[in-house]
Every structure is written in structure tokens, then in C-alpha cells.
Design a protein around this motif. Sequence first.
Motif, short mmCIF file in Angstrom:
data_model
loop_
_atom_site.label_atom_id
_atom_site.label_comp_id
_atom_site.label_asym_id
_atom_site.label_seq_id
_atom_site.Cartn_x
_atom_site.Cartn_y
_atom_site.Cartn_z
N LEU A 282 -38.38 35.52 24.27
CA LEU A 282 -38.52 34.55 25.37
C LEU A 282 -37.70 35.02 26.58
CD1 LEU A 282 -38.07 30.67 24.99
CD2 LEU A 282 -37.05 31.88 26.89
N TRP A 283 -36.43 35.28 26.35
CA TRP A 283 -35.55 35.65 27.47
C TRP A 283 -35.92 36.99 28.08
CZ3 TRP A 283 -32.79 32.65 30.40
CH2 TRP A 283 -32.36 31.42 29.90
N LEU B 160 -31.53 22.25 21.27
CA LEU B 160 -32.70 21.96 20.42
C LEU B 160 -32.92 23.03 19.35
CD1 LEU B 160 -35.39 20.84 23.03
CD2 LEU B 160 -33.71 19.44 21.83
N ARG B 161 -32.03 24.00 19.31
CA ARG B 161 -32.21 25.17 18.43
C ARG B 161 -32.20 24.77 16.96
NH1 ARG B 161 -32.31 29.49 15.62
NH2 ARG B 161 -30.96 31.29 16.05
N PHE C 134 -36.36 33.90 20.46
CA PHE C 134 -35.68 33.57 21.72
C PHE C 134 -35.30 34.82 22.51
CE2 PHE C 134 -34.87 29.84 18.98
CZ PHE C 134 -35.66 28.96 19.69
N SER D 29 -40.12 24.89 31.25
CA SER D 29 -40.88 24.98 30.01
C SER D 29 -41.76 23.75 29.87
CB SER D 29 -39.93 25.08 28.81
OG SER D 29 -40.69 25.09 27.62
N ASP E 3 -24.75 30.42 15.21
CA ASP E 3 -24.03 31.27 16.12
C ASP E 3 -24.86 31.36 17.39
OD1 ASP E 3 -22.02 32.91 16.62
OD2 ASP E 3 -22.58 34.47 15.17
N TYR F 200 -35.87 28.06 35.35
CA TYR F 200 -37.06 28.21 34.51
C TYR F 200 -37.61 26.83 34.17
CZ TYR F 200 -35.11 32.88 33.89
OH TYR F 200 -34.60 34.12 34.12
N ARG G 124 -44.35 21.99 27.15
CA ARG G 124 -44.84 22.04 25.77
C ARG G 124 -46.03 21.14 25.59
NH1 ARG G 124 -39.55 21.64 27.56
NH2 ARG G 124 -38.18 22.99 26.38
N VAL H 13 -43.05 29.07 28.98
CA VAL H 13 -41.89 29.11 29.87
C VAL H 13 -42.20 30.04 31.04
CG1 VAL H 13 -39.40 29.56 30.04
CG2 VAL H 13 -40.39 28.82 27.86
N ASN I 226 -38.27 22.63 16.95
CA ASN I 226 -37.06 22.12 17.60
C ASN I 226 -36.37 21.09 16.72
OD1 ASN I 226 -36.85 23.51 20.05
ND2 ASN I 226 -38.41 22.21 21.01
N HIS J 238 -30.01 24.89 26.69
CA HIS J 238 -31.25 24.52 26.02
C HIS J 238 -31.19 24.71 24.51
CE1 HIS J 238 -35.10 22.85 26.25
NE2 HIS J 238 -35.23 23.05 27.55
N VAL K 256 -42.65 26.77 18.77
CA VAL K 256 -41.22 26.57 18.54
C VAL K 256 -40.99 25.32 17.70
CG1 VAL K 256 -38.95 26.24 19.64
CG2 VAL K 256 -40.67 27.67 20.76
C1 LIG Z 1 -36.93 26.78 30.19
C2 LIG Z 1 -36.39 27.08 28.82
C3 LIG Z 1 -36.74 26.25 27.77
C4 LIG Z 1 -36.25 26.47 26.49
N1 LIG Z 1 -36.62 25.62 25.49
C5 LIG Z 1 -36.09 25.77 24.26
C6 LIG Z 1 -36.41 24.87 23.22
O1 LIG Z 1 -37.19 23.92 23.39
N2 LIG Z 1 -35.84 25.05 22.01
C7 LIG Z 1 -34.97 26.08 21.75
O2 LIG Z 1 -34.48 26.19 20.63
N3 LIG Z 1 -34.68 26.99 22.72
C8 LIG Z 1 -35.21 26.86 23.95
N4 LIG Z 1 -34.90 27.78 24.94
C9 LIG Z 1 -34.10 28.94 24.55
C10 LIG Z 1 -32.61 28.66 24.57
O3 LIG Z 1 -32.14 28.89 25.88
C11 LIG Z 1 -31.84 29.55 23.59
O4 LIG Z 1 -32.07 30.90 23.91
C12 LIG Z 1 -32.26 29.36 22.13
O5 LIG Z 1 -32.16 28.01 21.76
C13 LIG Z 1 -31.42 30.18 21.16
O6 LIG Z 1 -30.07 30.00 21.35
P1 LIG Z 1 -29.10 31.22 21.75
O7 LIG Z 1 -29.80 31.96 22.83
O8 LIG Z 1 -27.85 30.55 22.18
O9 LIG Z 1 -28.96 32.04 20.51
C14 LIG Z 1 -35.39 27.58 26.23
C15 LIG Z 1 -35.07 28.43 27.28
C16 LIG Z 1 -35.56 28.20 28.57
C17 LIG Z 1 -35.20 29.12 29.68
#
Ligand SMILES: Cc1cc2nc3c(=O)[nH]c(=O)nc-3n(C[C@H](O)[C@H](O)[C@H](O)COP(=O)(O)O)c2cc1C
Lengths: 175, 248
Positions: A110-111, A97-98, A107, A154, A37, A152, A156, A140, A126, A94, A124
Motif C-alpha cells: 500500500l505505502w 484499525l490494524r 501495508f 481511502s 509491532d 491520502y 472502502r 487508496v 480491520n 491509521h 483489508v
Molecule cells: C489513506 C490510508 C488509509 C489506510 N487505511 C487503513 C485501514 O483501514 N486499516 C489498516 O490496518 N491500515 C490502513 N492504512 C495503513 C496504515 O497506515 C498502516 O500502514 C497499517 O495499519 C500497518 O501499520 P504499520 O504501518 O504501523 O505497521 C491506511 C493508510 C492510508 C494512507
Amino acid sequence: MWANREPFLEILNSELNMIGDMQPEDIAGDYKEVTLDLYNSVNRKILYTDIETPYPDGKLIVSTTDPEGNITNVNKSFIEMSGYSEDELIGAPHSILRHPDMPPAAFKDLWDTVKKGDKWQGFVKNIRKDGGYYWVKATVIPNIRNGKLAGYTSVRRKPSRTNIDACSKLYPTMF
Amino acid sequence: MSFMFTVSPDFTPDHLSGWYIFNTWLQRQTDIAIHLEMYNDFASQHKAIKEGAIDLIYANPFDAAMLVREKGFLPLVKAEGVADEAIIAVNTESSIEDVAQFEPGTKVAFTDDPDVKMMGMIMLEPGDLDADNIVPISADTYILVAKHLLRGEADVGIFLAEVFDGLSGMVKSQLRVLVRSQISVIHHCLMIGPEMMDKRELILEKLVQMSSDEQGRGVLKSLGFENWQKVEDEEMEFMIDLMDTLMI
Ligand SMILES: Cc1cc2nc3c(=O)[nH]c(=O)nc-3n(C[C@H](O)[C@H](O)[C@H](O)COP(=O)(O)O)c2cc1C
């Protein structure tokens, strides 16, 4: 209004930069299946294996996103490790890669962190296009241009096995 | 009054005269009076930058953020096809085959070249090594880093890849590369400061055309590369953000 429903959905889908379900023919090895989801109530069928690709020594995996988290730039190592082509990645959210083993709280953190303008760092797991996985140590940061948020980045790097083992134990307890 | 030009103290000593030749060439081409001041170390160069004494600098990527964000510098050019890469190496006799085998207390030799040290430390992270658990051995030059390894005084050394590759065969035969970075987006950059900014276009134009005549090519050769390549503002901003993620 209702007569216009279908064009409306099409527009909605393209605006959300939908990522499709993972496809069995792309997967290498035995796999499990789960539906994730994602943000904005987007569902994605994930096919995942327990094959790890080790992080290559000496390389950085780099990507840049727009302020919403849609990929705008990737480097060669990103393409190699994710298994996707550049065309498939640019414009995709992004969360392409979840991995299902990653706790949503990671996450959210992160946000919350980058939206405040701070740097986020964490480990993380991936998912690759072929269903396998790779661990990274990610940092990030917000890209500020002329005082405004442009997106943004990122970056790694290779995590230590100790950190991978610790996260492999910790993350399942965070759901 | 002349403008002040300086070069990051980590330049290869072979090119010292090259920078003086380059400065002469630049003054002739632009009719601008420029004085080249070489500092012995990063500390004295930083002091001069802080005091606002510098107008033109061939800068280490580590200093780019400070130059752009605090001092109002903007990029001009970089050496074409040249990136800063690091190598971590051990003595051939070492039992270490993989970074993961290092233990806390590992003796790490490095110079004060800040971007190379940073990249080297990142390559040691997969072995759970960091600034708090290594024994640092700081050396004035990469030759001395190599000597520490040969004499068994250090377990691992951090080198600028370009310098490592240029070590004598005799020295290299006693060293083994554990990891070579392949980052490719971290590079030195010639940058221009606020006092000189109205000359930016003129200087840029001369620099990007430098390899089109015999004399320019000769000067470039004495610097050790083929051509200058324009660096866009966004490329510089991207490198600053990237360095920022690597500093933690
Ligand atoms: C610059 C940047 C890099 C990201 N890199 C990844 C990543 O490598 N793997 C990942 O699963 N989410 C990454 N995210 C987070 C995703 O945007 C996302 O929040 C996360 O995959 C979870 O999905 P959802 O927010 O739709 O639930 C990154 C976000 C940003 C802003």
C-alpha cells in the motif's frame, strides 16, 4: 542531556501520535491477545474476537490522512463501523484499525504504491474498538493539491464473500 | 459575444423549462450575455467541452475531474441538500433477496447517466458482478429501465434514487429495492470555465442570495430545489479524488 530524558520522551510520544493499548472493558465477547509491532517501533496490545460485523449495503467508508498516515477526516460510516468516536480517530495513525491477521506485506505494498503517486486497491480486514472485525475493499489514492502531496484518501466498499474467503485463505500464508 | 451555458443531459425532463428560466434570471442579475445550449446526450456534450465551447456547466460528478484538471473549471454552487444516490431494484417476483445471490450473466439495465451507473455497478460488486460478466441492457430513460424489469427482460435495474422515488405507484408496486446508496458526497455542481473566470465572484454572490427574494425562489422552484449552496474548491477536489477511487 539525560536529565532531560522524560520531557524528551513526552514530546516524542505526542509527535508519534501514539495509540494506546486496547482495553478489556471495551471488548465484546471472548478475546485473544497479541502485541503488534507498528511502524516507528510503536507497540500496541490488541484484543481481538472472532465476531464479524458485515459491511453495510450501499455505503462507502471514507477517511483522509496527512502524508504520514495520521487520520485527518472520517465520514459517519467510518465512525459507525470502527466503533471509535470522531475525537478518538482524528489525529490517530491509521494503524488504529490494524488487525493481527493482516500480513505486513499488504501495508508495505500500500505505502510503496501510494508514495509513487499511484492508486492502491486491496481487501483489508480491520479491527473494531470492540475487538470484532470487518472486511472492506479499499482504494487508496494520493491527494495532490497545487502539485503537492496533501495527504491520502481511502474509500472502502463492500467486498464479495468470494473475495473475503479467498483473502482469509491467502493472508495467513503471507507471514 | 455571449458565453455558453449547458446542463448535464441527465437532468429530469420536468425541469427543462426551469433551466431556461434560470438562464434568463442569471443574465438579468449579472448583465452578462449567456446562451443556454442543451445537448441530447453525454457524447455530444463532451465534444463541446473538449472543443472549449462551454463556459458554464451544471456538471455530472463524473465529468468534474476532466473539467477541473484538464479544462481549468472551478466550482460555484450545488443544489442544497441534494446528492446523487443510486438504487438497484428487481421485479417483485424476482427470487433475488440479496446481491450475493446474483450469478454471472445477470442482465443489468441502466441509462448512460455515468455517475449513477458507476454507483449501481459498485452496489453489484458484492455479488461478484462487474462489467465483464454482466449482460448490459442500455436504456434511454429510467422509465425504460423500469419497463425492462417489468417485462422480465432485465434481472436488475440501476436508477437515480430521486427518479425511482418519483415513479408512479403503479410501477413502483411491481419493483423491489435491493440496495439504496447512502454516499451523500457525490453531487452535480454548477462550474465556471476559464474564459468566464473573472465573473466568478459576481455570479457566486447572486446565486447564494437567490433564495432571499420572491422571484429568485420561484426560479429555484422551477429547477426543483430550494437553494444554491457554495462549493469550496477543496470540496470539489475531494469529490474528484473520491470519484477517482470508485472508477477502478
Ligand atoms: C489513506 C490510508 C488509509 C489506510 N487505511 C487503513 C485501514 O483501514 N486499516 C489498516 O490496518 N491500515 C490502513 N492504512 C495503513 C496504515 O497506515 C498502516 O500502514 C497499517 O495499519 C500497518 O501499520 P504499520 O504501518 O504501523 O505497521 C491506511 C493508510 C492510508 C494512507
